[in-house]
Scaffold this motif. Structure first.
Motif, PDB file in Angstrom:
ATOM      1  N   LEU A 126     -23.733  -7.645 -55.334  1.00  0.00           N
ATOM      2  CA  LEU A 126     -22.593  -6.748 -55.434  1.00  0.00           C
ATOM      3  C   LEU A 126     -22.825  -5.666 -54.420  1.00  0.00           C
ATOM      4  O   LEU A 126     -21.802  -4.964 -53.723  1.00  0.00           O
ATOM      5  CB  LEU A 126     -22.817  -6.425 -56.959  1.00  0.00           C
ATOM      6  CG  LEU A 126     -22.220  -7.313 -58.087  1.00  0.00           C
ATOM      7  CD1 LEU A 126     -22.035  -6.592 -59.480  1.00  0.00           C
ATOM      8  CD2 LEU A 126     -20.709  -7.967 -57.451  1.00  0.00           C
ATOM      9  N   GLY A 127     -24.035  -5.234 -54.064  1.00  0.00           N
ATOM     10  CA  GLY A 127     -24.115  -4.449 -53.120  1.00  0.00           C
ATOM     11  C   GLY A 127     -23.731  -4.726 -51.706  1.00  0.00           C
ATOM     12  O   GLY A 127     -22.904  -4.274 -50.955  1.00  0.00           O
ATOM     13  N   LEU A 128     -24.024  -6.197 -51.353  1.00  0.00           N
ATOM     14  CA  LEU A 128     -23.443  -6.729 -50.089  1.00  0.00           C
ATOM     15  C   LEU A 128     -22.044  -6.749 -50.241  1.00  0.00           C
ATOM     16  O   LEU A 128     -21.423  -6.465 -49.116  1.00  0.00           O
ATOM     17  CB  LEU A 128     -24.129  -8.037 -49.987  1.00  0.00           C
ATOM     18  CG  LEU A 128     -23.847  -8.939 -48.675  1.00  0.00           C
ATOM     19  CD1 LEU A 128     -24.268  -8.005 -47.515  1.00  0.00           C
ATOM     20  CD2 LEU A 128     -24.398 -10.070 -48.450  1.00  0.00           C
ATOM     21  N   LEU A 129     -21.566  -7.074 -51.387  1.00  0.00           N
ATOM     22  CA  LEU A 129     -19.766  -7.054 -51.459  1.00  0.00           C
ATOM     23  C   LEU A 129     -19.437  -5.927 -51.009  1.00  0.00           C
ATOM     24  O   LEU A 129     -18.298  -5.550 -50.427  1.00  0.00           O
ATOM     25  CB  LEU A 129     -19.377  -7.565 -52.798  1.00  0.00           C
ATOM     26  CG  LEU A 129     -17.875  -7.688 -53.019  1.00  0.00           C
ATOM     27  CD1 LEU A 129     -17.154  -8.756 -51.932  1.00  0.00           C
ATOM     28  CD2 LEU A 129     -17.674  -8.200 -54.490  1.00  0.00           C
ATOM     29  N   LEU A 130     -19.999  -4.825 -51.853  1.00  0.00           N
ATOM     30  CA  LEU A 130     -19.373  -3.392 -51.485  1.00  0.00           C
ATOM     31  C   LEU A 130     -19.495  -2.809 -50.204  1.00  0.00           C
ATOM     32  O   LEU A 130     -18.528  -2.457 -49.438  1.00  0.00           O
ATOM     33  CB  LEU A 130     -20.204  -2.422 -52.481  1.00  0.00           C
ATOM     34  CG  LEU A 130     -19.654  -1.128 -52.577  1.00  0.00           C
ATOM     35  CD1 LEU A 130     -18.337  -1.094 -53.059  1.00  0.00           C
ATOM     36  CD2 LEU A 130     -20.738  -0.381 -53.547  1.00  0.00           C
ATOM     37  N   ALA A 131     -20.805  -3.415 -49.606  1.00  0.00           N
ATOM     38  CA  ALA A 131     -20.763  -3.216 -48.172  1.00  0.00           C
ATOM     39  C   ALA A 131     -19.628  -3.737 -47.290  1.00  0.00           C
ATOM     40  O   ALA A 131     -19.151  -3.088 -46.302  1.00  0.00           O
ATOM     41  CB  ALA A 131     -22.375  -3.408 -47.636  1.00  0.00           C
ATOM     42  N   LEU A 132     -19.489  -5.070 -47.673  1.00  0.00           N
ATOM     43  CA  LEU A 132     -18.232  -5.602 -46.746  1.00  0.00           C
ATOM     44  C   LEU A 132     -17.068  -5.032 -46.939  1.00  0.00           C
ATOM     45  O   LEU A 132     -16.293  -4.803 -46.006  1.00  0.00           O
ATOM     46  CB  LEU A 132     -18.107  -6.953 -47.227  1.00  0.00           C
ATOM     47  CG  LEU A 132     -17.224  -8.025 -46.660  1.00  0.00           C
ATOM     48  CD1 LEU A 132     -17.437  -7.996 -45.330  1.00  0.00           C
ATOM     49  CD2 LEU A 132     -17.166  -9.454 -47.526  1.00  0.00           C
ATOM     50  N   VAL A 133     -16.695  -4.674 -48.201  1.00  0.00           N
ATOM     51  CA  VAL A 133     -15.391  -3.845 -48.566  1.00  0.00           C
ATOM     52  C   VAL A 133     -15.397  -2.598 -47.639  1.00  0.00           C
ATOM     53  O   VAL A 133     -14.368  -2.214 -47.282  1.00  0.00           O
ATOM     54  CB  VAL A 133     -15.207  -3.765 -49.800  1.00  0.00           C
ATOM     55  CG1 VAL A 133     -14.022  -2.799 -50.145  1.00  0.00           C
ATOM     56  CG2 VAL A 133     -15.047  -4.888 -50.709  1.00  0.00           C
ATOM     57  N   ALA A 134     -16.527  -1.980 -47.730  1.00  0.00           N
ATOM     58  CA  ALA A 134     -16.476  -0.529 -46.992  1.00  0.00           C
ATOM     59  C   ALA A 134     -16.066  -0.738 -45.620  1.00  0.00           C
ATOM     60  O   ALA A 134     -15.511   0.078 -44.889  1.00  0.00           O
ATOM     61  CB  ALA A 134     -17.721   0.066 -47.492  1.00  0.00           C
ATOM     62  N   ALA A 135     -16.959  -1.839 -44.953  1.00  0.00           N
ATOM     63  CA  ALA A 135     -16.930  -2.129 -43.736  1.00  0.00           C
ATOM     64  C   ALA A 135     -15.399  -2.493 -43.045  1.00  0.00           C
ATOM     65  O   ALA A 135     -14.987  -1.995 -42.227  1.00  0.00           O
ATOM     66  CB  ALA A 135     -17.750  -3.244 -43.096  1.00  0.00           C
ATOM     67  N   VAL A 136     -14.770  -3.213 -43.915  1.00  0.00           N
ATOM     68  CA  VAL A 136     -13.426  -3.696 -43.655  1.00  0.00           C
ATOM     69  C   VAL A 136     -12.555  -2.517 -43.465  1.00  0.00           C
ATOM     70  O   VAL A 136     -11.510  -2.167 -42.744  1.00  0.00           O
ATOM     71  CB  VAL A 136     -13.038  -4.793 -44.387  1.00  0.00           C
ATOM     72  CG1 VAL A 136     -11.364  -5.122 -44.409  1.00  0.00           C
ATOM     73  CG2 VAL A 136     -13.732  -6.020 -44.041  1.00  0.00           C
ATOM     74  N   VAL A 137     -12.629  -1.685 -44.625  1.00  0.00           N
ATOM     75  CA  VAL A 137     -11.692  -0.392 -44.640  1.00  0.00           C
ATOM     76  C   VAL A 137     -12.017   0.495 -43.595  1.00  0.00           C
ATOM     77  O   VAL A 137     -11.103   1.014 -43.202  1.00  0.00           O
ATOM     78  CB  VAL A 137     -11.990   0.235 -46.290  1.00  0.00           C
ATOM     79  CG1 VAL A 137     -11.368   1.544 -46.346  1.00  0.00           C
ATOM     80  CG2 VAL A 137     -11.606  -0.842 -47.305  1.00  0.00           C
ATOM     81  N   GLN A 138     -13.254   0.571 -43.197  1.00  0.00           N
ATOM     82  CA  GLN A 138     -13.489   1.540 -42.365  1.00  0.00           C
ATOM     83  C   GLN A 138     -12.823   1.285 -40.854  1.00  0.00           C
ATOM     84  O   GLN A 138     -12.369   1.944 -40.078  1.00  0.00           O
ATOM     85  CB  GLN A 138     -14.914   1.737 -42.040  1.00  0.00           C
ATOM     86  CG  GLN A 138     -15.345   2.542 -40.741  1.00  0.00           C
ATOM     87  CD  GLN A 138     -17.082   2.826 -40.665  1.00  0.00           C
ATOM     88  OE1 GLN A 138     -17.068   4.104 -41.012  1.00  0.00           O
ATOM     89  NE2 GLN A 138     -17.656   2.140 -40.257  1.00  0.00           N
TER      90      GLN A 138
END
Length: 586
Positions: free
Chosen positions: A97-109
């Motif tokens: 879940l931490g990796l998924l959250l990082a992926l979402v954050a990276a795409v949004v950024q």
């Protein structure tokens, strides 16, 4: 002599098998899942919030001003993310879940950096309803690079980081303590930095939607729960169509009316030559002598907001403040006995057409049938004219005999792939931007590609008017074109659309509104065209569409508001055109 017995071999510890990871990297000390959550929150705050830090520097101007702001918002983010991740801090959960959250954050950024967008609830709802073709236009090598820079380091760390096991009850207690402690510290930070942050949140409200990924999670939740953003065709609606009826016809021809309402996409009023733009982007409409309002404004800055709003009886202010969903213009038209058809060349009607006949002009069958109009699986707007006679003939004959409203929903100038929105013959302004990362193109290339899409819209509207002229033996025809919202083309560093309405620049809200009544619809409803032309500089908006359409089609309804009918003051015949005395909009 004694024989050798393998079972008597002295125990010698074997070395751990060497792997690529253990041979290159020193071992990491085990951490609790809670500690991993805190470090992940710190990393995402620093690595996935570059747009926020950049904006704070621009707002603060001097280090003495922006450093306290960055410290306060940074602590907010670290503690807020810690409070969220604390409840996920379990050995088998925190890593994926931490990796998924990082992926979402990276795409949004990536999209905040590339297009200067913010992830408010409307934008989140747009993302949730984006179709495959629209999403594909936003992909590219820059997305992979920007996402990789953020995600790969944390992925490598999470892969190698051992997590110390703990008994379940002890882990639960630690998680609760960590989460509650982080929330208490959020309150403390708010009190300590309120003098700096409270005025900032009022003067720069977009900052709250730049806190990544907290804003993305919040906005997605709001989009899923807020009426109108999460749509359900089965949810109860306020009925406004119960008293809809057709009035006595004004026309002396005896022909029923046929109105085409074109819902444009991403068109800016200031890029229409009809409205004074220096480039001749609308030559065909100019030759047809259309009416063009130069001061028209949208309900919202995205399709998801604007389309339901423009068909609503409430107007923008009422639509935004509503507590319930309402029937819309198409419901009233259909209840009056008219034939109604919605034809779509985009990602859907955002709930507006769910209760009337509707069709996708860009489905797989159309793509296969008209490859020249549908290169790469995306169709140009002219595909909506193919087979249109058959679609009209398939409508109920008794309704057609009373009148028809045909709505065409364009792909128009939908970005960022503006170059795909015009066929080769209408690529007049060159060189044009061919990239989806618009900031990689020069401003001139970007404007060229966008203007080519406007030129194609001009041609499509002229083609549609040509089709209407062919129906003149059977119908009194007319066309109204109104774009859903505008577009930013790099002004103030902004691209695309979807900014919160209060913060959005005028170019995202100032839209073209065009009407053509050369096929007799104006005469049918008693409009003095000279009077109408005298009012083309008046300020109008999406709020006018509902009552104007009812007036043009001769529909009586208590939802009609005479002050919002663009042509009410220009009707030679006033037969029952005003609302019943004392009636109010719902």
């Amino acid at each position: 002599m004694s024989s050798w017995n393998p079972s008597h071999r002295p125990a010698v510890p074997l070395p751990a098998p060497a792997t690529a990871a253990t041979s290159r990297w020193p071992a990491l000390p085990p951490l609790t899942a809670g500690a991993v959550a805190v470090l992940l929150a710190l990393y995402l705050t620093l690595a996935a919030n570059l747009p926020l830090w950049r904006t704070l520097v621009q707002v603060g101007r001097a280090p003495s001003a922006y450093l306290p702001l960055m410290l306060g918002m940074g602590l907010w983010l670290v503690l807020g993310l810690t409070a969220l991740l604390a409840w996920l801090a379990w050995p088998r959960v925190i890593k994926p879940l931490g990796l998924l959250l990082a992926l979402v954050a990276a795409v949004v950024q990536h999209y905040m950096l590339g297009y200067h967008m913010v992830m408010d609830p409307s934008m989140a709802a747009n993302v949730l309803q984006t179709d495959v073709h629209e999403a594909a236009d936003l992909l590219g090598w820059r997305l992979l690079l920007d996402v990789g820079v953020v995600v790969l380091p944390v992925a490598l760390w999470l892969w190698r980081q051992p997590i110390r096991p703990q008994p379940a009850l002890r882990r639960l207690g630690s998680n609760a303590l960590l989460g509650l402690g982080a929330l208490l510290l959020v309150v403390l930070v708010t009190l300590l930095f309120s003098r700096q942050l409270a005025p900032l949140m009022r003067s720069e409200p977009q900052l709250r939607y730049m806190m990544n990924p907290l804003a993305s999670l919040y906005s997605t939740g709001v989009a899923a729960l807020r009426p109108g953003l999460s749509r359900s065709s089965s949810s109860p609606r306020v009925v406004i169509s119960a008293d809809a009826h057709l009035k006595a016809p004004v026309s002396a021809t005896g022909r029923p009316p046929l109105m085409v309402l074109v819902v444009g996409e991403t068109a800016r009023a200031d890029h229409f030559a009809l409205n004074g733009y220096a480039r001749d982007t609308t030559p065909e409409l100019a030759r047809l002598g259309v009416l063009s309002w130069r001061n028209a404004w949208s309900c919202g800055t995205s399709t998801l907001v604007s389309v339901p709003c423009m068909f609503s009886p409430l107007g923008r202010t009422g639509h935004e403040a509503r507590r319930s969903e309402y029937e819309n213009l198409l419901d009233v038209l259909q209840a009056s006995g008219l034939a109604v058809l919605w034809l779509d060349n985009q990602s859907g009607c955002k709930g507006v057409c769910e209760r009337v006949p509707n069709a996708q002009a860009n489905d797989a069958a159309q793509v296969a049938k008209y490859p020249a109009l549908c290169p790469e699986g995306e169709c140009l707007d002219a595909v909506m004219l193919e087979g249109l006679d058959a679609r009209l003939a398939a409508l109920p004959p008794d309704r057609v005999a009373r009148g028809v409203v045909l709505v065409m929903h364009q792909i128009g100038s939908h970005g960022p792939a503006y170059a795909k929105r015009a066929s080769q013959a209408f690529r007049r302004f060159m060189p044009q931007c061919l990239r989806s990362t618009l900031s990689d193109c020069s401003h001139a290339e970007l404007v060229n590609a966008y203007d080519n899409s406007i030129a194609y819209t001009d041609h499509f509207l002229a083609q549609t008017i040509g089709w209407l002229q062919q129906q003149s033996a059977r119908f009194d025809t007319g066309l109204v074109y109104l774009s859903d919202h505008g577009e930013s083309l790099g002004e103030y560093g902004l691209y695309l659309h979807g900014m919160p309405y209060a913060l959005a620049p005028e170019v995202q809200k100032h839209v073209p509104l065009v009407a053509w009544f050369g096929g007799g619809l104006g005469r049918h409803s008693g409009i003095d065209e000279g009077c109408a032309r005298a009012g083309l500089d008046a300020q109008v908006s999406h709020d006018n569409l509902f009552s104007t359409t009812l007036g043009l089609m001769g529909v009586g309804s208590s939802a009609y508001q005479v002050q919002r009918d663009l042509f009410a003051a220009c009707r030679r015949s006033q037969v029952a055109q005003a609302a019943p005395e004392g009636s109010q909009a719902p």
